[in-house]
Scaffold this motif. Structure first.
Motif, PDB file in Angstrom:
ATOM      1  N   ARG A   1     100.155 -63.962   5.001  1.00  0.00           N
ATOM      2  CA  ARG A   1     101.399 -63.593   4.380  1.00  0.00           C
ATOM      3  C   ARG A   1     102.542 -64.587   4.803  1.00  0.00           C
ATOM      4  NH1 ARG A   1     102.120 -58.905   1.971  1.00  0.00           N
ATOM      5  NH2 ARG A   1     104.247 -58.676   2.675  1.00  0.00           N
TER       6      ARG A   1
ATOM      7  N   ASP B   1     105.608 -64.038   4.600  1.00  0.00           N
ATOM      8  CA  ASP B   1     106.604 -63.400   5.310  1.00  0.00           C
ATOM      9  C   ASP B   1     106.507 -63.038   6.541  1.00  0.00           C
ATOM     10  OD1 ASP B   1     104.840 -61.504   4.456  1.00  0.00           O
ATOM     11  OD2 ASP B   1     106.032 -59.715   4.254  1.00  0.00           O
ATOM     12  N   GLU B   2     105.226 -62.849   7.018  1.00  0.00           N
ATOM     13  CA  GLU B   2     104.733 -62.754   8.247  1.00  0.00           C
ATOM     14  C   GLU B   2     104.864 -64.305   9.074  1.00  0.00           C
ATOM     15  OE1 GLU B   2     101.149 -59.365   8.090  1.00  0.00           O
ATOM     16  OE2 GLU B   2     100.858 -61.446   7.975  1.00  0.00           O
TER      17      GLU B   2
ATOM     18  N   LYS C   1     107.173 -66.414   8.356  1.00  0.00           N
ATOM     19  CA  LYS C   1     108.634 -66.493   8.511  1.00  0.00           C
ATOM     20  C   LYS C   1     108.920 -65.723   9.677  1.00  0.00           C
ATOM     21  CE  LYS C   1     109.817 -67.589   3.778  1.00  0.00           C
ATOM     22  NZ  LYS C   1     110.824 -67.223   2.649  1.00  0.00           N
TER      23      LYS C   1
ATOM     24  N   GLN D   1     104.582 -68.763  -1.514  1.00  0.00           N
ATOM     25  CA  GLN D   1     104.956 -67.622  -1.801  1.00  0.00           C
ATOM     26  C   GLN D   1     105.250 -67.410  -3.419  1.00  0.00           C
ATOM     27  OE1 GLN D   1     106.440 -64.833   0.327  1.00  0.00           O
ATOM     28  NE2 GLN D   1     105.607 -63.961  -1.877  1.00  0.00           N
TER      29      GLN D   1
END
Length: 426
Positions: free
Chosen positions: A285, A287-288, A290, A417
């Motif tokens: 993912r 977001d993970e 980041k 993303q």
């Protein structure tokens, strides 16, 4: 294992390694002097290139896929078997070439065919070099951090004992031989530590060759080969240029400065390789990813910056204590070198995402451009600022590197993303 826990455990090995490196630097400063430092730097760059080519340049890929297939032992064994086949074939071929061309290599790298025997010693130990780094890559991917730490400590101790003994008794020639062979002794300890793991059998590394695995590893081979060709070659060119322009002693001062940078940044750089590479390989993912990167900027970058500031403030004490008074002219490099080191870590935190996600094209292009950039900046800035220009070149080069990494790596993440969002909406 978290970044902090990994960093703390890894810091044990790194602290010992730093202390041994500082001890080695002191011995070398006394027994080979500034001129000898330049030769040692050339040979170390030669070792870096040759071992990368001989091992098949796949150790980063081994770490990545060992971590990625953490719940699939069969897939892991295919990775190890393919890697072992490549390592043994590359090492034997590399050793044959080195023995055949030992005097030529000595002239290229050390400006004297009298050092041909050093390359023969290196050829004899090449297979142990390759398998030591391969086993360390597996330990890293398996997150066997305790064993990984112990293996690195063993390597540090052997390097100190062997290099000190050889340099004291045989001067520069002995120091070169020590660089060529100490990993052979470290391999024995690494192998013993691996044998105590339930998942390990040496036969797994000779269990066959898988074409699909080899293709996956080839991505990392291309990236490693790019680094092995670009970084050492750029350093050799810079060292040669400094020697011709400012004298061989100046090249030795710069080599000493670079070794000091490598020593104090080791805690940061090894934590990146031990924690970030396996961790970023696992994450899917965006977001993970980041979150992990921002954690690096909150923890790792400030450590690098504070360390650089302390090194700068204590520069005179460090030079006299770790080297000798003969090395005092290198003090003019410290300010810009420390700034460049901090910028370097800022860029590397993002660069490890290229490795973790196999961004092959971006990695290779950036390695070529910024290795060449360092050479060009060195030439340009030394024309203006004199010897200090080589450190200014280091800082400017890594400032640009960080900016480029920030733009392209973040853009790649945003593209990923957007692709995932479109997939979900469909």
């Amino acid at each position: 294992m978290t970044l902090i826990k990994t960093g703390l455990l890894n810091s044990i090995a790194v602290t010992i390694k730093i202390l041994t490196l500082l001890g080695i630097n002191k011995v070398l400063a006394i027994y080979v002097g500034p001129n000898g430092y330049a030769a040692l730097g050339q040979f170390q760059n030669a070792i870096q290139m040759i071992t990368t080519f001989a091992s098949g340049a796949i150790n980063t890929g081994v770490t990545k896929y060992t971590a990625e297939y953490i719940d699939d032992e069969i897939a892991q064994r295919k990775v190890w078997g393919t890697a072992g086949t490549l390592a043994i074939a590359g090492s034997l071929l590399g050793a044959l070439i080195i023995v055949t061309c030992n005097e030529t290599l000595a002239r290229w790298f050390l400006n004297s065919q009298e050092y041909g025997g050093v390359f023969i010693c290196f050829a004899a130990s090449l297979v142990f070099f390759s398998f030591n780094t391969l086993l360390l890559a597996v330990l890293n991917g398996k997150k066997e951090i305790a064993r990984y730490v112990l293996a690195n400590i063993a390597g540090s101790v052997f390097s100190l004992v062997i290099t000190s003994f050889m340099a004291i008794n045989s001067g520069l020639y002995g120091a070169l031989v020590a660089l060529a062979v100490y990993q052979s002794f470290a391999f024995i300890v690494t192998l013993v530590l691996c044998c105590r793991s339930t998942w390990f059998k040496f036969a797994y590394f000779f269990s066959g060759f898988d074409v699909s695995i080899a293709l996956n590893l080839s991505k990392y081979a291309l990236m490693a080969l790019a680094s092995a060709a670009c970084v050492p070659v750029s350093h050799m060119v810079v060292r040669e240029y400094l020697g011709n322009t400012f004298g061989l002693q100046a090249a030795g001062y710069w080599e000493a400065m670079w070794r000091l940078s490598a020593a104090y940044l080791m805690l940061v750089t090894t934590t990146l390789s031990v924690y970030y590479l396996p961790r970023l390989s696992e994450l899917k993912r965006v977001d993970e990813i980041k979150v992990e990167i921002m954690q690096g900027y909150r923890i790792i970058l400030p450590i690098a910056a504070v360390s650089a500031l302390i090194i700068y403030l204590l520069k005179d004490f460090i030079i006299i204590t770790l080297f000798t008074r003969d090395f005092l002219p290198m003090r003019e490099l410290f300010a810009w070198q420390m700034l460049g080191d901090t910028l370097k870590i800022g860029g590397w935190i993002l660069a490890y995402l290229m490795l973790g996600k196999a961004m092959v094209k971006l990695f290779i292009i950036s390695e070529v451009i910024f290795a060449a950039g360092f050479v060009v900046f060195t030439w340009a800035f030394t024309k203006i600022f004199g010897f200090q220009g080589v450190a200014i070149a280091h800082a400017v080069n890594y400032l640009l590197y960080w900016l480029v990494m920030a733009f392209f790596v973040w853009r790649n993440l945003l593209d990923q993303q957007a692709f995932m969002d479109n997939k979900i909406s469909c």
